[in-house]
Scaffold this motif. Structure first.
Motif, PDB file in Angstrom:
ATOM      1  N   VAL A  22       0.810  -1.214   0.000  1.00  0.00           N
ATOM      2  CA  VAL A  22       0.000   0.000   0.000  1.00  0.00           C
ATOM      3  C   VAL A  22       0.850   1.274   0.000  1.00  0.00           C
ATOM      4  O   VAL A  22       0.543   2.228  -0.720  1.00  0.00           O
ATOM      5  N   ARG A  23       1.910   1.303   0.752  1.00  0.00           N
ATOM      6  CA  ARG A  23       2.724   2.523   0.829  1.00  0.00           C
ATOM      7  C   ARG A  23       3.340   2.864  -0.529  1.00  0.00           C
ATOM      8  O   ARG A  23       3.287   3.993  -0.985  1.00  0.00           O
ATOM      9  N   TYR A  52      -7.870  -1.050  -3.752  1.00  0.00           N
ATOM     10  CA  TYR A  52      -7.794  -2.230  -2.879  1.00  0.00           C
ATOM     11  C   TYR A  52      -9.195  -2.730  -2.534  1.00  0.00           C
ATOM     12  O   TYR A  52      -9.424  -3.943  -2.459  1.00  0.00           O
ATOM     13  N   ALA A  53     -10.127  -1.820  -2.325  1.00  0.00           N
ATOM     14  CA  ALA A  53     -11.504  -2.229  -2.035  1.00  0.00           C
ATOM     15  C   ALA A  53     -12.098  -2.998  -3.209  1.00  0.00           C
ATOM     16  O   ALA A  53     -12.850  -3.959  -3.016  1.00  0.00           O
ATOM     17  N   ARG A  54     -11.746  -2.604  -4.429  1.00  0.00           N
ATOM     18  CA  ARG A  54     -12.232  -3.319  -5.609  1.00  0.00           C
ATOM     19  C   ARG A  54     -11.497  -4.642  -5.809  1.00  0.00           C
ATOM     20  O   ARG A  54     -12.036  -5.560  -6.424  1.00  0.00           O
ATOM     21  N   ALA A  55     -10.286  -4.728  -5.327  1.00  0.00           N
ATOM     22  CA  ALA A  55      -9.517  -5.968  -5.461  1.00  0.00           C
ATOM     23  C   ALA A  55     -10.018  -7.037  -4.499  1.00  0.00           C
ATOM     24  O   ALA A  55      -9.975  -8.234  -4.820  1.00  0.00           O
ATOM     25  N   TRP A  56     -10.479  -6.648  -3.338  1.00  0.00           N
ATOM     26  CA  TRP A  56     -10.865  -7.608  -2.311  1.00  0.00           C
ATOM     27  C   TRP A  56     -11.922  -8.615  -2.783  1.00  0.00           C
ATOM     28  O   TRP A  56     -11.735  -9.814  -2.627  1.00  0.00           O
ATOM     29  N   THR A  68      -0.363  -6.818  -8.082  1.00  0.00           N
ATOM     30  CA  THR A  68       0.092  -5.427  -8.019  1.00  0.00           C
ATOM     31  C   THR A  68      -0.240  -4.636  -9.281  1.00  0.00           C
ATOM     32  O   THR A  68      -0.767  -3.517  -9.177  1.00  0.00           O
ATOM     33  N   PRO A  69       0.046  -5.146 -10.490  1.00  0.00           N
ATOM     34  CA  PRO A  69      -0.289  -4.343 -11.683  1.00  0.00           C
ATOM     35  C   PRO A  69      -1.782  -4.038 -11.800  1.00  0.00           C
ATOM     36  O   PRO A  69      -2.154  -2.940 -12.204  1.00  0.00           O
ATOM     37  N   TRP A  70      -2.633  -4.985 -11.417  1.00  0.00           N
ATOM     38  CA  TRP A  70      -4.072  -4.761 -11.500  1.00  0.00           C
ATOM     39  C   TRP A  70      -4.469  -3.631 -10.554  1.00  0.00           C
ATOM     40  O   TRP A  70      -5.192  -2.709 -10.946  1.00  0.00           O
ATOM     41  N   VAL A  71      -4.012  -3.695  -9.321  1.00  0.00           N
ATOM     42  CA  VAL A  71      -4.363  -2.669  -8.327  1.00  0.00           C
ATOM     43  C   VAL A  71      -3.804  -1.312  -8.762  1.00  0.00           C
ATOM     44  O   VAL A  71      -4.493  -0.293  -8.678  1.00  0.00           O
ATOM     45  N   ARG A  72      -2.562  -1.289  -9.253  1.00  0.00           N
ATOM     46  CA  ARG A  72      -1.950  -0.031  -9.688  1.00  0.00           C
ATOM     47  C   ARG A  72      -2.733   0.573 -10.854  1.00  0.00           C
ATOM     48  O   ARG A  72      -3.012   1.769 -10.874  1.00  0.00           O
ATOM     49  N   THR A  73      -3.116  -0.257 -11.829  1.00  0.00           N
ATOM     50  CA  THR A  73      -3.869   0.229 -12.984  1.00  0.00           C
ATOM     51  C   THR A  73      -5.208   0.808 -12.545  1.00  0.00           C
ATOM     52  O   THR A  73      -5.601   1.895 -12.980  1.00  0.00           O
ATOM     53  N   VAL A  74      -5.913   0.105 -11.668  1.00  0.00           N
ATOM     54  CA  VAL A  74      -7.206   0.601 -11.176  1.00  0.00           C
ATOM     55  C   VAL A  74      -7.006   1.910 -10.425  1.00  0.00           C
ATOM     56  O   VAL A  74      -7.747   2.880 -10.626  1.00  0.00           O
ATOM     57  N   ALA A  75      -5.992   1.977  -9.571  1.00  0.00           N
ATOM     58  CA  ALA A  75      -5.745   3.201  -8.790  1.00  0.00           C
ATOM     59  C   ALA A  75      -5.419   4.378  -9.712  1.00  0.00           C
ATOM     60  O   ALA A  75      -5.931   5.492  -9.511  1.00  0.00           O
TER      61      ALA A  75
END
Length: 191
Positions: free
Chosen positions: A21-22, A46-50, A63-70
């Motif tokens: 997260v950091r 992260y809420a969408r990843a859960w 990580t790439p999925w979360v980064r792309t969404v963010a």
């Protein structure tokens, strides 16, 4: 579609969150230049990843999925916030966030001089340590386009991050260069 997540998956997600997260916030902050927007976008990612954690974990590194969404959430937020930012600028620049390192603030300010594509390439390549080919894949560009953006961005960043004291002329030359022209009265004392 969303199946219940077993306890081991919950622990895996918590570990993934704690470890990433950091860095994720740093990456999104470097792109947006706004820490609050970065934190909001990352939390939402992260809420969408859960709910789809099992699927993401099976596919490998999430990580790439979360980064792309963010990053997409942050860009959407930019579009919604255009008028809000204009209002902020009418009332002066926002106050500096206390406790930030001056170099960090300078970097974020310099990143604001880049186009969104250049900024995304710099952040993904230099801050997220992704190879050029992966940056190209994640941004839907070619490797050549990414390299070009990185080259141009480095030139822009260099001009905004270079030490101004090192590039300034000596004080006397600087004062002569900016001093207004005044005819010298003593040049012709005998007249």
């Amino acid at each position: 579609m969303n199946t219940p997540v077993p306890d081991s998956a919950e622990r895996d997600f918590e570990r993934f969150y704690a470890e990433s997260v950091r860095r994720m916030i740093v990456v999104v902050y470097a792109v947006t230049g706004d820490i609050a927007e970065a934190e909001d976008a990352v939390q939402e990612a992260y809420a969408r990843a859960w709910p789809r954690w099992s699927e993401l974990a099976e596919q490998g590194d999430p990580t790439p999925w979360v980064r792309t969404v963010a990053l997409r959430l942050a860009v959407s937020s930019w579009r919604r916030a255009r008028n809000r930012l204009k209002a902020h600028f009418r009332h002066g620049p926002p106050a500096d966030v206390p406790g930030l390192d001056p170099d960090h603030v300078a970097l974020v300010a310099a990143l604001r001089h880049l186009t969104p594509e250049q900024r995304r390439a710099v952040v993904l390549h230099h801050l997220a340590d992704l190879p050029v080919e992966e940056v190209a894949r994640q941004t839907g560009s070619t490797s050549t386009a990414v390299r070009s953006r990185l080259m141009r961005a480095r030139r822009i960043l260099n001009s905004h991050l270079s030490d101004p004291a090192a590039s300034e002329p000596p004080a006397r030359a600087r004062s002569q260069a900016v001093a207004p022209y005044r005819p010298r009265q003593e040049a012709y004392p005998h007249e």
